[in-house]
Design a protein around this motif. Structure first.
Motif, short mmCIF file in Angstrom:
data_model
loop_
_atom_site.label_atom_id
_atom_site.label_comp_id
_atom_site.label_asym_id
_atom_site.label_seq_id
_atom_site.Cartn_x
_atom_site.Cartn_y
_atom_site.Cartn_z
N CYS A 1 -23.06 25.84 -44.65
CA CYS A 1 -22.20 26.95 -44.25
C CYS A 1 -22.90 27.83 -43.21
O CYS A 1 -22.26 28.30 -42.26
CB CYS A 1 -21.79 27.78 -45.46
SG CYS A 1 -20.65 26.93 -46.55
N THR B 1 -15.69 29.64 -42.49
CA THR B 1 -16.75 29.27 -43.44
C THR B 1 -16.49 29.73 -44.87
O THR B 1 -16.98 29.09 -45.80
CB THR B 1 -18.12 29.83 -42.99
OG1 THR B 1 -18.05 31.25 -42.88
CG2 THR B 1 -18.56 29.22 -41.68
N GLY C 1 -17.14 27.41 -47.99
CA GLY C 1 -18.17 27.81 -48.94
C GLY C 1 -17.66 27.82 -50.37
O GLY C 1 -18.33 27.35 -51.29
#
Length: 127
Positions: free
Chosen positions: A20, A49, A53
């Protein structure tokens, strides 16, 4: 069995978090190199992201099923991390005139502990 799972969480977090972080750094640095202001690049990166994540840390890091409440907690902590990242970037880029290509990885490393702790809480709370 539980100890084995807990013992490997930081290493699995490091792998998922590194992925990430790489995506985040590529987005922010590339966007600013293309003339996009770093605050806009940060928002773009956050939008890309954060869902990645959550999926990685749910499935791989903490081995938990996805749920709306976990996603909400994850998003809350991600927003707080985003604010911290933005403040660091403002301090570094605007205040100290550090180039984005240097400031982005520095801010990423400084927020690592917060991100691990908050992701762990968001996904494992109430287990």
């Amino acid at each position: 069995m539980i100890w084995q799972t807990i013992r490997w969480q930081p290493l699995r977090y490091l792998a998922g978090g590194a992925f990430c972080a790489l995506v985040h750094n590529v987005i922010v640095i590339s966007a600013t190199q293309c003339g996009i202001a770093y605050p806009v690049a940060l928002i773009l990166s956050f939008g890309v992201t954060t869902p990645i994540g959550y999926l990685i840390h749910s499935a791989f890091t903490f081995e938990q099923a996805r749920s709306w409440i976990r996603l909400q907690r994850f998003m809350l902590t991600a927003i707080m991390g985003f604010l911290g990242s933005t403040l660091l970037m403002v301090l570094l880029c605007t205040g100290l005139r550090v180039p984005v290509i240097v400031a982005t990885p520095v801010a990423t490393v400084l927020l690592f502990v917060w991100n691990f702790t908050s992701a762990r809480w968001a996904i494992l709370q109430g287990r």
